[in-house]
Design an enzyme around this catalytic site. Sequence first.
Site, PDB file in Angstrom:
ATOM      1  N   GLU A  12       1.793  -0.332  -4.784  1.00 51.77           N
ATOM      2  CA  GLU A  12       0.830   0.692  -5.220  1.00 51.77           C
ATOM      3  C   GLU A  12       1.506   2.050  -5.123  1.00 51.77           C
ATOM      4  O   GLU A  12       1.831   2.522  -4.031  1.00 51.77           O
ATOM      5  CB  GLU A  12      -0.412   0.701  -4.325  1.00 51.77           C
ATOM      6  N   ASP A  67       0.835  -1.190   0.000  1.00 51.52           N
ATOM      7  CA  ASP A  67       0.000   0.000   0.000  1.00 51.52           C
ATOM      8  C   ASP A  67       0.882   1.257   0.000  1.00 51.52           C
ATOM      9  O   ASP A  67       1.802   1.375   0.817  1.00 51.52           O
ATOM     10  CB  ASP A  67      -0.845  -0.051   1.290  1.00 51.52           C
TER      11      ASP A  67
HETATM   12  C1  GLC Z   1      -4.277   2.986  -0.520  1.00 47.58           C
HETATM   13  C2  GLC Z   1      -5.421   2.010  -0.496  1.00 47.58           C
HETATM   14  C3  GLC Z   1      -6.656   2.736  -0.062  1.00 47.58           C
HETATM   15  C4  GLC Z   1      -6.419   3.263   1.329  1.00 47.58           C
HETATM   16  C5  GLC Z   1      -5.179   4.138   1.375  1.00 47.58           C
HETATM   17  C6  GLC Z   1      -4.740   4.378   2.779  1.00 47.58           C
HETATM   18  O1  GLC Z   1      -4.439   3.957  -1.489  1.00 47.58           O
HETATM   19  O2  GLC Z   1      -5.557   1.392  -1.739  1.00 47.58           O
HETATM   20  O3  GLC Z   1      -7.795   1.924  -0.097  1.00 47.58           O
HETATM   21  O4  GLC Z   1      -7.537   3.988   1.754  1.00 47.58           O
HETATM   22  O5  GLC Z   1      -4.084   3.536   0.736  1.00 47.58           O
HETATM   23  O6  GLC Z   1      -4.276   3.191   3.341  1.00 47.58           O
END
Ligand code: GLC
Length: 502
Positions: free
Chosen positions: A258, A192
Site C-alpha cells: 500500500e 501497510d
Molecule cells: C494504512 C491502513 C489504514 C491505517 C493506516 C495506519 O493506511 O490502510 O487503515 O489506519 O495505514 O496503519
Amino acid sequence: MGMSKWWKSAVFYQLYPRSFQDSNGDGVGDLQGIISRLDYLSWLGVDALWLSPIHPSPQVDFGYDVSDYCGIDPLFGDKELFLELLDEVHRRGMRLILDGVFNHCSIAHPWFQRAARGEKQEWFHFRSRPNNWTSAFGGSAWSWNREAEKYYLHTFLSEQADLNWSNPEVEEAVLDVLHYWLKLGVDGFRLDVFNCYHKDRSYRDNPTRWSPLALLSRLVYPYLSQHHRYDRDRPELRESLQRMRSVVESYDGVLLGETLDEQFRYDNAAPYALDQQLQLTFNFRLLHSKYSAPDFHQAISSWVHDLGSEGWPTWALSNHDFPRHATRWGIRSPEHQLRRMKQLALLSLTLKGTPCLYYGEELGLKEGKLRRAELQDPVGRRYWPFFQGRDGARTPMPWNERGGFSEEKPWLPYGKGVSDVATQQGEEDSLLCWYRQVLTIRKRHPTLQLGAMSLEAEDPQLLAFERTDDEARFRVVLNLSERPISVHIAGEPLCSSASFSS
Ligand code: GLC
C-alpha cells in the site's frame, strides 16, 4: 524456488475480519465466521483473500496497531483456528495473505515498552526535540513519552509508534515475522504504508508546499502542507524491499504494497513495483478519479505507462480507508446505479493487472451513514463533522434479510439500501450474479488474465480497451455516460450490461 507468478492472474478479495461474519455473538466478526463463509467466496470465484489485521492489538486503529506480530487476537480466535482457516482456504484452491503492518507497532508492543525503559531505544525514533514532520492522522508526528523523557515519532496515531528501519535489527525482526507466517503456509502479505518505513537519518525538516490548498490545509490538516521529502520514499527503502521480496519469493508468496500516495501526482507507486522490489503496489489514482471516461483513461494510462513492461498493475476501486465506490460514483436512479456498478466490475476484472475486490462491493454495498455517537474510527471522531472517518466503508456484510452477520448488535450498524447475499443469489440479473459471471469468464480465458492491453484513444463518454494474446482478442467497451451510444462491435458480446446499443 517457486516463481509461478500466480498473483498475476489471481483476483484478490479484501475482507475486513471485524465485519465479515461473527460466530460467537460478540458483534465483531471472527475467524470461525470467515471459515463458515468460505464456500460463498469460492462460489463467487475469487482466488486469494487478504485479511485486514488479525494480530493481538489494543484495537485503537482496529488492528493497524499490532502488539504481537506472531499471534492472533483473541477477538478473532487463536492460532489453531487460524491454521484451520488457512487449511480450508487452501483446500478450496484459494490463497491467503495477511496484512503486514511494519511501519509502526502499537505502543503496547513489548518492543516499544522496552524502548521507553531505555533498552534498545534505537528500535524507534526517540528524540529530545521534534522536527516539523506531521502525522497523516493530524497534528505533529511527535509525542512525548514520559518514561523515556523524549519525543517519539508516529506517522499515524500517537498509539502507533514508527519503527526505526535504519536499525538493521528492526529489519531482521520483520524478516523473522515474514518467515514465521510463510512457514505456516501463508501466501504473502499486503504491506501497510511500506513507503514510510525509512526516514531521513538526520531528521531534516520537510519543506513547505506553497499551493493555495496546502496553505488552507495548514490549520486543519497540516500533513498536506508539506513535501514529504524526508519522512517517506527514502532511497534506503529499495534494498529493504528487495530483501523482503527475496524471503517471500522463496516461499512462492507475494508482497502487495500500500503506497501512501504522493498527493495529486500518484507517481510514487510504480518505482517500487520494479527492480525486484514488491511484486505489486497500489496506486489510488483511479480510486480518487471522478466518474468520467477521460479521468479514468488518464488514471489507467498513466499507471500502466509508469509500470512499463516490467511492472504489473493492481486495481482497487474500494478498500477500508475510502468511501465505497457505490457511493462515491453513485447515481440516484437504481437502474442506472446497477448498470454503473456492473460496468465498474467489468472494468476492474478485465483491465490488465491484478484486481483487488473489497468485501461487499459485489453487492453494491454503499457507504454506511453513521450518527456521531456510532463513530468508531479514531480519525472520524477527531475530524467530525468535516470528515466522518472510515467506518462507513466497514459496515457488516449483509448475508440475508435479517442481516445474518451476528446474533447480537453488530459493532457498526448495517449499511442501507442494498439487497443481501441470499436475495441477490436468487436474482439472475443482480450485481452479485454479474460479478460471478464476469469472474467465471475471466477464469475461462487466460487472455483476460495475462494478455496484453491496448487502451483506445480517450473519448468523452466511452472507455475502451483490448486484451489480446496468441489465442484470442477481447474488446471491452464501457459507456460512462447516461445515454445510450451506438458502438459497432464485431461478433457477439460475451456479456453486456446493456447500457449501450450495439
Ligand atoms: C494504512 C491502513 C489504514 C491505517 C493506516 C495506519 O493506511 O490502510 O487503515 O489506519 O495505514 O496503519
